[in-house]
Design a protein around this motif. Structure first.
Motif, PDB file in Angstrom:
ATOM      1  N   ASP A   1       0.859  -1.187   0.000  1.00  0.00           N
ATOM      2  CA  ASP A   1       0.000   0.000   0.000  1.00  0.00           C
ATOM      3  C   ASP A   1       0.898   1.241   0.000  1.00  0.00           C
ATOM      4  O   ASP A   1       1.570   1.541   0.995  1.00  0.00           O
TER       5      ASP A   1
ATOM      6  N   GLY B   1      -4.522   0.768  -0.670  1.00  0.00           N
ATOM      7  CA  GLY B   1      -4.204  -0.657  -0.692  1.00  0.00           C
ATOM      8  C   GLY B   1      -3.364  -1.082  -1.872  1.00  0.00           C
ATOM      9  O   GLY B   1      -2.730  -2.141  -1.841  1.00  0.00           O
ATOM     10  N   ASP B   2      -3.342  -0.271  -2.925  1.00  0.00           N
ATOM     11  CA  ASP B   2      -2.524  -0.569  -4.093  1.00  0.00           C
ATOM     12  C   ASP B   2      -1.244   0.279  -4.081  1.00  0.00           C
ATOM     13  O   ASP B   2      -1.065   1.160  -3.236  1.00  0.00           O
TER      14      ASP B   2
ATOM     15  N   GLY C   1      -1.700  -3.831  -5.200  1.00  0.00           N
ATOM     16  CA  GLY C   1      -0.890  -3.910  -3.994  1.00  0.00           C
ATOM     17  C   GLY C   1      -0.878  -5.282  -3.347  1.00  0.00           C
ATOM     18  O   GLY C   1      -1.767  -6.103  -3.578  1.00  0.00           O
TER      19      GLY C   1
END
Length: 415
Positions: free
Chosen positions: A86, A112-113, A138
């Motif tokens: 993240d 989160g990515d 992520g």
């Protein structure tokens, strides 16, 4: 009066006359310019302990806006220091040449990515600041992105000197060819706007990418991305592709993480990290004579330019081009500034470079603060190069003048 005393008095009188004559010639002391010491100062810019909410900061990039504000970007890594968890793109601003900095602001939230690899570019005609960046799905651990990696380029911009930013847009339709289907990375380092020739005003930044043939990475590409309309539209320009060797699975050259500088003659110097190529050298470079549409030739290694495998940055300052990169050939340690006095054809050796720190150090970027002062943003730490991101200010006096050739001893051996 003893002759010894008379001699001392005569010497004192001569000295006094000389001092008076010098003072009369030079004028009052207050009219003389004060001599200042060479400038070098630094501070911690990003660090987990001072910027809550992040476990680690990496991947610095910096530009000076049309209004003179310094914008310092980094990846704010939320969970850990890994490359593919993240990750947000964060920013701090300085309106006084890097002496003080405002609070951290989030430019692009990963949620989160991985949203990273910042590559900022300033359009000095409009004042717009453009920020190229790369996304991938992520992870929750500290592992790397699975190969093939689902990396995609994006772009956002600011029209108010970096205070607020547009929503990102996906640049894949313009600059992600179908066969660049694995690793893809914008920058990570500032891009440039050309100032000379028929392409003056063009915006340019670098990418490095890979091709996946269904079973393995089969080719590596280093390329330039260009825009002639202020960043509304982009296209792939100069590209240097190297196939993998079928016999042993190696690359002869694998240039990546390229940094760009417009030379005084209008050519672009492109200097890149050399990643696992079999040719000797840890940095490679080439040029473009047509504004980034093509390279003058393939990337070639610089065997005498010692660095570890790491991203570096170049910047033109007066009659020299600077390179920021660690000087240890084996480890990310000893951040150093090396100069080229012939537009990048040759570089100072490690014994002539100016040492910024002997600590562990990694990625870096530079911006010109004024005609003789540079801002350096770099990863550094006493224990690990990823401990913190520092900002250093230095001037050309601190770099020192060009050093002459070392003395040599003639070979008088016979035969």
């Amino acid at each position: 009066m003893p002759s010894r005393v008379r001699a001392r008095l005569r010497a004192a009188l001569v000295a006094a006359v000389a001092t008076t004559a010098t003072a009369a010639t030079l004028g009052p002391a207050e009219s003389q310019p004060a001599r200042t010491a060479p400038l070098f100062e630094q501070q911690v810019l990003f660090k987990a302990s001072q910027d809550p909410g992040y476990a680690c900061f990496r991947i610095p990039a910096i530009v000076k806006t049309k209004d003179g504000t310094l914008l310092a970007f980094a990846e704010g890594r939320v969970l850990n220091c890994g490359d593919s968890a993240d990750i947000d793109i964060v920013l701090k601003r300085s309106t006084d040449g890097g002496r003080t900095w405002g609070p951290l602001q989030v430019v692009n939230e990963g949620n989160g990515d991985t949203h990273g690899n910042p590559a900022p570019i300033v359009d000095h005609e409009t004042g717009r600041i453009l920020l190229a960046e790369t996304y991938n799905t992520g992870r929750t651990d500290s592992g790397s992105c699975s190969v093939p990696c689902d990396r995609t380029p994006h772009l956002q911009y600011s029209d108010d000197d970096g205070r607020t930013w547009s929503q990102p847009r996906d640049l894949s339709p313009q600059i992600l060819p179908a066969d660049w289907n694995s690793w893809y990375a914008t920058g990570p380092v500032h891009g440039i706007q050309l100032t000379k020739g028929k392409h003056a005003g063009r915006l340019v930044f670098g990418v490095n990418t890979e091709t996946w043939d269904g079973s393995r990475v089969s080719a590596n590409h280093a390329a330039l991305i260009v825009s002639d309309d202020g960043g509304d539209n982009w296209r792939v320009g100069a590209t240097d592709s190297w196939p993998i060797s079928a016999a042993d699975g190696t690359f002869r050259q694998k240039p990546s993480e390229v940094t760009l500088t417009e030379r005084a003659d209008g050519r672009i110097l492109i200097s890149g990290r050399e990643q696992d190529g079999t040719d000797l050298g840890h940095r490679s470079q080439t040029y473009s004579s047509d504004g980034g549409d093509s390279f003058t030739g393939p990337f070639r290694d610089q065997p005498d330019l010692y660095t570890p495998q790491v991203q570096g940055a170049t910047l033109r300052l007066g009659n020299r081009i600077l390179l920021s990169a660690p000087g240890d050939p084996d480890r990310r340690r000893t951040m150093m500034i090396r100069s080229s006095y012939d537009s990048g054809e040759t570089w100072e050796s490690v014994d002539r470079g100016k040492v910024v720190t002997t600590d562990w150090s990694g990625y870096s970027d530079m911006a010109e603060i004024d005609a003789s002062t540079v801002g350096l943003m770099y990863e550094g730490g006493a224990v690990d190069a990823r401990d913190e991101i520092r900002f250093a200010r230095f001037d050309e006096d601190w770099l020192g003048p060009r050093r002459g050739p070392d003395p040599t001893t003639p070979d008088l051996a016979i035969g």
